[in-house]
Every structure is written in C-alpha cells, then in structure tokens.
Design a protein around this motif. Sequence first.
Motif, PDB file in Angstrom:
ATOM      1  N   THR A   1      70.969  64.858  42.318  1.00 57.25           N
ATOM      2  CA  THR A   1      71.707  65.688  41.372  1.00 57.25           C
ATOM      3  C   THR A   1      71.544  67.151  41.738  1.00 57.25           C
ATOM      4  O   THR A   1      70.751  67.508  42.611  1.00 57.25           O
ATOM      5  N   SER A   2      72.300  67.986  41.038  1.00 61.36           N
ATOM      6  CA  SER A   2      72.147  69.432  41.149  1.00 61.36           C
ATOM      7  C   SER A   2      71.779  69.954  39.764  1.00 61.36           C
ATOM      8  O   SER A   2      72.408  69.580  38.763  1.00 61.36           O
ATOM      9  N   ILE A   3      70.741  70.793  39.702  1.00 57.67           N
ATOM     10  CA  ILE A   3      70.253  71.302  38.415  1.00 57.67           C
ATOM     11  C   ILE A   3      70.445  72.809  38.360  1.00 57.67           C
ATOM     12  O   ILE A   3      69.877  73.544  39.165  1.00 57.67           O
ATOM     13  N   SER A   4      71.273  73.265  37.424  1.00 55.31           N
ATOM     14  CA  SER A   4      71.552  74.697  37.258  1.00 55.31           C
ATOM     15  C   SER A   4      70.741  75.228  36.083  1.00 55.31           C
ATOM     16  O   SER A   4      70.852  74.720  34.961  1.00 55.31           O
ATOM     17  N   ILE A   5      69.919  76.248  36.346  1.00 49.12           N
ATOM     18  CA  ILE A   5      69.032  76.811  35.328  1.00 49.12           C
ATOM     19  C   ILE A   5      69.362  78.292  35.153  1.00 49.12           C
ATOM     20  O   ILE A   5      69.508  79.018  36.136  1.00 49.12           O
ATOM     21  N   PRO A   6      69.493  78.765  33.906  1.00 49.19           N
ATOM     22  CA  PRO A   6      69.770  80.195  33.682  1.00 49.19           C
ATOM     23  C   PRO A   6      68.674  81.077  34.272  1.00 49.19           C
ATOM     24  O   PRO A   6      67.578  80.612  34.580  1.00 49.19           O
ATOM     25  N   LYS A   7      68.967  82.359  34.396  1.00 48.81           N
ATOM     26  CA  LYS A   7      67.986  83.300  34.930  1.00 48.81           C
ATOM     27  C   LYS A   7      66.791  83.422  33.983  1.00 48.81           C
ATOM     28  O   LYS A   7      66.927  83.225  32.774  1.00 48.81           O
ATOM     29  N   PRO A   8      65.613  83.746  34.512  1.00 50.13           N
ATOM     30  CA  PRO A   8      64.424  83.893  33.662  1.00 50.13           C
ATOM     31  C   PRO A   8      64.663  84.855  32.501  1.00 50.13           C
ATOM     32  O   PRO A   8      65.217  85.934  32.687  1.00 50.13           O
ATOM     33  N   GLY A   9      64.267  84.440  31.308  1.00 44.79           N
ATOM     34  CA  GLY A   9      64.416  85.285  30.128  1.00 44.79           C
ATOM     35  C   GLY A   9      65.772  85.212  29.466  1.00 44.79           C
ATOM     36  O   GLY A   9      65.971  85.769  28.386  1.00 44.79           O
ATOM     37  N   VAL A  10      66.712  84.528  30.100  1.00 47.79           N
ATOM     38  CA  VAL A  10      68.072  84.397  29.541  1.00 47.79           C
ATOM     39  C   VAL A  10      68.202  83.028  28.887  1.00 47.79           C
ATOM     40  O   VAL A  10      68.071  81.998  29.547  1.00 47.79           O
ATOM     41  N   GLU A  11      68.449  83.002  27.575  1.00 52.57           N
ATOM     42  CA  GLU A  11      68.617  81.736  26.873  1.00 52.57           C
ATOM     43  C   GLU A  11      69.977  81.132  27.216  1.00 52.57           C
ATOM     44  O   GLU A  11      70.982  81.826  27.254  1.00 52.57           O
ATOM     45  N   GLY A  12      70.003  79.865  27.482  1.00 56.33           N
ATOM     46  CA  GLY A  12      71.252  79.180  27.817  1.00 56.33           C
ATOM     47  C   GLY A  12      70.993  77.714  28.066  1.00 56.33           C
ATOM     48  O   GLY A  12      69.899  77.204  27.801  1.00 56.33           O
ATOM     49  N   GLU A  13      72.001  77.032  28.596  1.00 51.19           N
ATOM     50  CA  GLU A  13      71.885  75.603  28.836  1.00 51.19           C
ATOM     51  C   GLU A  13      71.524  75.316  30.289  1.00 51.19           C
ATOM     52  O   GLU A  13      72.013  75.975  31.207  1.00 51.19           O
ATOM     53  N   ILE A  14      70.687  74.311  30.485  1.00 53.28           N
ATOM     54  CA  ILE A  14      70.449  73.763  31.811  1.00 53.28           C
ATOM     55  C   ILE A  14      71.492  72.673  32.020  1.00 53.28           C
ATOM     56  O   ILE A  14      71.723  71.838  31.139  1.00 53.28           O
ATOM     57  N   VAL A  15      72.156  72.700  33.164  1.00 50.73           N
ATOM     58  CA  VAL A  15      73.232  71.748  33.437  1.00 50.73           C
ATOM     59  C   VAL A  15      72.834  70.882  34.623  1.00 50.73           C
ATOM     60  O   VAL A  15      72.521  71.389  35.698  1.00 50.73           O
ATOM     61  N   VAL A  16      72.853  69.564  34.408  1.00 50.95           N
ATOM     62  CA  VAL A  16      72.554  68.598  35.468  1.00 50.95           C
ATOM     63  C   VAL A  16      73.855  67.930  35.881  1.00 50.95           C
ATOM     64  O   VAL A  16      74.582  67.391  35.033  1.00 50.95           O
ATOM     65  N   THR A  17      74.201  67.979  37.151  1.00 53.87           N
ATOM     66  CA  THR A  17      75.436  67.357  37.648  1.00 53.87           C
ATOM     67  C   THR A  17      75.111  66.411  38.799  1.00 53.87           C
ATOM     68  O   THR A  17      74.143  66.624  39.539  1.00 53.87           O
ATOM     69  N   GLY A  18      75.917  65.383  38.932  1.00 59.79           N
ATOM     70  CA  GLY A  18      75.719  64.422  40.018  1.00 59.79           C
ATOM     71  C   GLY A  18      76.898  63.474  40.119  1.00 59.79           C
ATOM     72  O   GLY A  18      77.717  63.377  39.200  1.00 59.79           O
ATOM     73  N   GLN A  19      76.964  62.766  41.231  1.00 53.81           N
ATOM     74  CA  GLN A  19      78.077  61.842  41.448  1.00 53.81           C
ATOM     75  C   GLN A  19      77.917  60.552  40.661  1.00 53.81           C
ATOM     76  O   GLN A  19      78.896  59.846  40.404  1.00 53.81           O
TER      77      GLN A  19
END
Length: 354
Positions: A90-108
């Motif tokens: 998978t690919s895991i997208s994490i917001p920048k440090p200190g920035v509140e947001g969603e972690i997004v996990v994507t995969g085939q």
Amino acid sequence: MDVLRPPLIRIGGRVYRKNLIQEQSFPREEEEEDFCAGPGDCSDEPCDAFVVEETERGFQCRLEVPSPLYKYIIGKKGETKKRLETETRTSISIPKPGVEGEIVVTGQHRSGVVSARTRIDVLVDSFRKKQPFTHFLSFALNQPALQEKFLQFKEEVLEKCSKDHGVSSSLFQNPAKLHLTLGTLVLLNEQEIQKACDLLQRCKEDFVDQITGGQPLTVEVAGVEYMNDDPAMTDILYAKVHMKDGSDRLQMVADQLVERFVASGLMLKEWDRVKLHATVMNTLFRKDPTEERNNTMTGKSSFKERESFNGQNILKLFENFYFGEVQLDSVRLSQRFSSDASGYYATSGQLCFS
C-alpha cells in the motif's frame, strides 16, 4: 506468552487477539500469492470495522490520527512507514508534522488496505497508552469553606506531627486544586477534546439527570485514609467522601461515566469501581508542588524517588477530621498543567447537574 490465553487489544470498541507470530521463510511464489489476495478476499481482517472506498486505481481508507502520534507511524528515518507499505503493498499518506488531518491508505487490493489500516490502529493504540495524560474528569472540592478546613487540617498536622519521619509542609495539596478524580484521558488535539465534551453531554441525557434528579449532590468530606500497605511508609493520604443522605448516587455517577468513556475508547479501564478520594498529602508534591512532573502518571511513576512519611500519628489523630459539606453540581473535563482564575484546573468542558 500463553498461546491459549493471548493478550487482547481493544481498539475502537472492538477486541483483537494478539497472536504469537513466528518468522518463516517461503518461496517467492507462495509469498506473492498469499500477499496479493484478490479484492474480495479480506482474510481474517475485520472488513466491517472501518470504511474502505473503491477508487479508479484500487482501494483507499482514511483515518484520523492526532498529529503528535504521526512520528510513531513514520518511525525512525521513515522505516516503520516503509515497512508497512512494503508488507501490505500500500501507499500511506501522512500530513506534515503538527498539521491535523487524515492519514490516507491506498492500494490495489482491499485486503492490503485493510491490513495496513489495522496495523496502524494497533500502533497508534500502543503508543497512545504511553503518552502522559492530558485531561481528567473531576469533581471540584475547592469551595472556600472546604479550603479553610483543609488549611486547618494542614496546620494541625504540622503542629502535632511535624517530628514524624518525612512529614513536612511540602506534602500538602494546593487547596485551590482539591478535587475528586474519576479517570484520566489522553486527548491530543481539539477534535478529541470536543469528542470528550460531546460524550459528557450525552451522558447527562442518558443517565446522569436520572440519577441526580437535576439537583446538586450533597457530599460530606470526612476522615483520612492511606493508599499503600504500611502506614509507617505512606505515600498518599486522602480524605474520604460520602453522600450525606447515605445513598450511592455519587458512586453511580462516577462508575457509569467511566464505563461510558472506556467504551468510547477515550479512557482506559483501570478498576472495577472508581475509588472516590481527595488527595490531601502526596510525597510527589515534595519535589514538585504542582504535581506536574511528566512521569507521575504514565506508567513510569518514580516510586524509588519518593521519600515516604510516617502517617501513623496522622491517621490516629485525624481519623475522623471533618473537612466539611459540599454541593457537587458538575463534572469537569479538567486540563492538566493549567489553572483558571480561581486557581483550579482549567476546564475544557463540563456536565452540569442542574
């Protein structure tokens, strides 16, 4: 580890079994086939535990994680994140440090996304438990009359027992912060604080109003007791509390609040019942009068650093000391490391009885 009784991990209201895993080597073909299970195959993963969206490129899952916990998912030099991505494809997208947001996990493949999400949940849950608590549910006991009686207690103890081993003025609670603690919470961003505040209000509607009748609870604070096994080596001395009418309504409110917060995942279950007590003397205050040392409540309590005191005479002389009567009209979500205008802990939210 006892394989017949593996440890259990609670995440988001679900219970996961922690299995013992032994590393094994497989031919590349077998590994590939097992790893890339088809989109409809979720293996043993809890597919219904969270939403997995199907996209043009495969699947994705979003999860909210407080920014202070990002570093545990990323790992040293990004190693944890890379390993998760490699092992789950998978690919895991994490917001920048200190920035509140969603972690997004994507995969085939759906199974890979679900596996990555579950492993992130376990990581977050594990490291959250190691964080020092930030807030706690409390009843304030800092009304002027009770503060005055507490100062009288302090004065008399020092007058009659100051020669007892370890007894000194530095052990006493700040009268402005006298309170009952129901339970501690780790709230790492504004969203989690708001979630706790919302839950407090739902508790009011669901059961608190019924128990209290929409009226303050009249409580008497009287007598002292110690927490450890030997009164000659006391670390914490507390005042006892009870309902003036002899009912158990205060205990009911406390127990049901903690039960609801534990069920929501905002609080860890520590005891079967809440131990209602008001700390009046604590050896941790000896080195830090504000009780704000980072390691006092995080599983790293420095009992070796404590200098216990001999509480035998205090317990004998003040066994029935009457601190006073108080009207409890709210449960507060109190913020650690803080003070409001009255000297009590700053309030992030509260549940009012009337």
